[in-house]
Motif scaffolding. Structure first.
Motif, short mmCIF file in Angstrom:
data_model
loop_
_atom_site.label_atom_id
_atom_site.label_comp_id
_atom_site.label_asym_id
_atom_site.label_seq_id
_atom_site.Cartn_x
_atom_site.Cartn_y
_atom_site.Cartn_z
N VAL A 1 1.01 -1.29 0.02
CA VAL A 1 0.03 0.10 -0.05
C VAL A 1 1.04 1.12 -0.08
CG1 VAL A 1 -1.87 1.23 1.17
CG2 VAL A 1 -1.65 -1.11 1.35
N ASP A 2 0.80 1.97 -0.96
CA ASP A 2 1.66 3.32 -1.34
C ASP A 2 0.66 4.44 -0.79
OD1 ASP A 2 3.22 5.26 -2.30
OD2 ASP A 2 3.41 4.40 -4.29
N VAL A 3 0.89 5.15 0.24
CA VAL A 3 0.26 6.18 0.94
C VAL A 3 0.98 7.32 0.77
CG1 VAL A 3 -0.74 6.97 3.15
CG2 VAL A 3 -0.60 4.83 2.68
N ARG A 4 0.52 8.15 -0.21
CA ARG A 4 1.00 9.52 -0.60
C ARG A 4 0.49 10.77 0.11
NH1 ARG A 4 5.42 9.22 -4.32
NH2 ARG A 4 5.67 6.67 -4.65
N PHE A 5 0.94 11.67 0.53
CA PHE A 5 0.67 12.90 0.99
C PHE A 5 0.90 13.96 0.21
CE2 PHE A 5 1.64 10.09 4.76
CZ PHE A 5 0.15 10.08 5.26
N PRO B 1 -4.18 16.01 1.49
CA PRO B 1 -3.25 15.60 2.08
C PRO B 1 -3.44 15.97 4.01
CG PRO B 1 -2.35 17.60 1.06
CD PRO B 1 -3.71 17.23 0.67
N ASP B 2 -4.36 16.81 3.97
CA ASP B 2 -4.72 17.23 5.41
C ASP B 2 -5.76 16.28 5.97
OD1 ASP B 2 -6.20 18.50 3.85
OD2 ASP B 2 -6.42 20.25 5.17
N SER B 3 -6.33 15.55 5.07
CA SER B 3 -7.46 14.88 5.35
C SER B 3 -7.32 13.37 6.13
CB SER B 3 -8.53 14.39 4.16
OG SER B 3 -8.86 15.93 3.39
N LEU B 4 -6.80 13.65 7.23
CA LEU B 4 -6.21 12.17 8.07
C LEU B 4 -7.33 11.28 8.38
CD1 LEU B 4 -3.42 13.89 10.16
CD2 LEU B 4 -3.27 12.85 7.98
N THR B 5 -8.55 11.66 8.71
CA THR B 5 -9.64 10.83 8.86
C THR B 5 -9.99 9.98 7.59
OG1 THR B 5 -10.52 12.36 10.48
CG2 THR B 5 -12.03 10.60 9.55
N GLU B 6 -9.91 10.62 6.45
CA GLU B 6 -10.03 10.19 5.29
C GLU B 6 -9.03 9.05 4.64
OE1 GLU B 6 -11.21 12.32 1.71
OE2 GLU B 6 -12.16 13.80 3.10
N TYR B 7 -7.83 9.31 5.26
CA TYR B 7 -6.75 8.34 5.24
C TYR B 7 -6.91 7.17 5.93
CZ TYR B 7 -3.43 11.16 2.42
OH TYR B 7 -2.68 11.85 1.33
N GLY B 8 -7.36 7.32 7.39
CA GLY B 8 -7.64 6.16 8.15
C GLY B 8 -8.48 5.46 7.57
N VAL B 9 -9.64 5.91 7.12
CA VAL B 9 -10.80 5.00 6.38
C VAL B 9 -10.45 4.38 5.32
CG1 VAL B 9 -13.14 5.44 5.07
CG2 VAL B 9 -12.76 7.00 7.44
N HIS C 1 1.45 19.42 5.57
CA HIS C 1 0.17 19.89 5.29
C HIS C 1 -0.74 19.86 6.70
CE1 HIS C 1 0.67 19.49 1.07
NE2 HIS C 1 1.20 18.41 1.23
N THR C 2 -0.14 19.39 7.75
CA THR C 2 -0.72 19.47 8.87
C THR C 2 0.07 19.81 10.28
OG1 THR C 2 -2.35 17.88 10.20
CG2 THR C 2 -0.38 16.91 9.24
N THR C 3 -0.55 19.66 11.51
CA THR C 3 0.34 19.97 12.73
C THR C 3 1.08 19.00 13.08
OG1 THR C 3 -1.35 19.41 14.15
CG2 THR C 3 -1.32 21.90 13.38
N LEU C 4 2.05 19.08 13.78
CA LEU C 4 2.69 17.93 14.36
C LEU C 4 1.99 17.25 15.16
CD1 LEU C 4 5.58 16.58 15.09
CD2 LEU C 4 5.93 18.42 16.72
N ASP C 5 1.05 17.92 16.32
CA ASP C 5 0.27 17.06 16.89
C ASP C 5 -0.58 16.15 16.12
OD1 ASP C 5 1.29 17.87 19.37
OD2 ASP C 5 -0.34 19.43 19.46
N ALA C 6 -1.26 16.45 15.05
CA ALA C 6 -2.23 15.79 14.17
C ALA C 6 -1.24 14.71 13.52
CB ALA C 6 -2.89 16.68 13.11
N ALA C 7 -0.35 15.21 12.94
CA ALA C 7 0.77 13.97 12.40
C ALA C 7 1.16 12.90 13.30
CB ALA C 7 1.70 14.68 11.50
N PHE C 8 1.31 13.35 14.55
CA PHE C 8 1.81 12.35 15.36
C PHE C 8 0.63 11.35 15.89
CE2 PHE C 8 1.71 10.88 19.87
CZ PHE C 8 3.00 10.02 19.75
N ARG C 9 -0.41 11.87 16.00
CA ARG C 9 -1.77 11.24 16.53
C ARG C 9 -2.10 10.11 15.38
NH1 ARG C 9 -3.62 15.99 18.32
NH2 ARG C 9 -5.20 16.24 16.45
N PHE C 10 -2.09 10.52 13.84
CA PHE C 10 -2.25 9.82 12.95
C PHE C 10 -1.47 8.59 12.86
CE2 PHE C 10 -1.43 8.57 8.59
CZ PHE C 10 -2.57 7.97 8.27
N VAL C 11 -0.06 8.84 12.94
CA VAL C 11 0.90 8.02 12.69
C VAL C 11 0.84 6.89 13.99
CG1 VAL C 11 3.25 7.29 12.94
CG2 VAL C 11 2.63 9.10 11.36
#
Length: 179
Positions: free
Chosen positions: A45-49, A84-92, A118-128
């Motif tokens: 799975v190639d995930v691109r931001f 690239p800032d739609s982290l919920t959509e990436y999760g889905v 494309h996003t904040t450090l906090d949002a990126a950390f939570r996503f990862v």
């Protein structure tokens, strides 16, 4: 624990996530993922931001999760997200990939550096952090890169935390930190 490695890096069976420190355009170190994924060919799975891959081969078993995918990439293996800032959509989209693929999966995040543009450090950390937890529960491995030259030390340290393994240095002088 830190160790040196010059050859292929072997992931242990209980390790599910690897972060490679270095620019995303440089070749990643050789990774032996058989302890976790087995020795059969696994879907990738190639995930691109940011930038998209130069082409998308309809004959291989790669899935693409990305924003702004052109119609020429039309395939049931392309999972489009709003931006690239739609982290919920990436999760889905990644949840759909896990549902669609039977068996082990290799998830490759193109670049955490691109994500952080494309996003904040906090949002990126939570996503990862959430993604690495999900990967740990699945029959999967997560491999990502971060360019330490593009971020301050605190940002790099924060984004390294969710990963089981961090590989730093250049070929011939690589260091491996295992959690």
């Amino acid at each position: 624990m830190t160790e040196s490695t010059d050859g292929p890096f072997a992931l242990h069976a209980e390790e599910s996530s690897v972060l490679v420190h270095g620019p995303s355009f440089t070749p990643r170190p050789a990774l032996d993922l058989t302890a976790r994924l087995g020795d059969e060919r696994v879907p990738r799975v190639d995930v691109r931001f940011g930038r998209l891959p130069p082409g998308f081969d309809d004959d291989d078993d790669t899935r693409l999760v990305a924003p702004n995918v052109p119609d020429s990439f039309d395939s049931d293996r392309v999972y489009r997200v709003g931006g690239p800032d739609s982290l919920t959509e990436y999760g889905v989209a990644l949840t759909r990939v896990f549902e669609d693929v039977d068996g082990p999966v290799l998830v490759e995040l193109d670049s955490l550096t691109a994500l952080l543009q494309h996003t904040t450090l906090d949002a990126a950390f939570r996503f990862v952090h959430v993604l690495s937890g999900r990967i740990d529960r699945e029959e999967a491995v997560l491999v990502a890169t971060i360019d330490p030259g593009a971020h301050d030390e605190q940002t790099v340290a924060t984004m390294t935390q969710p990963f089981d393994v961090a590989i730093t240095g250049e070929e011939g002088n690589r260091q491996v930190r295992r959690r």
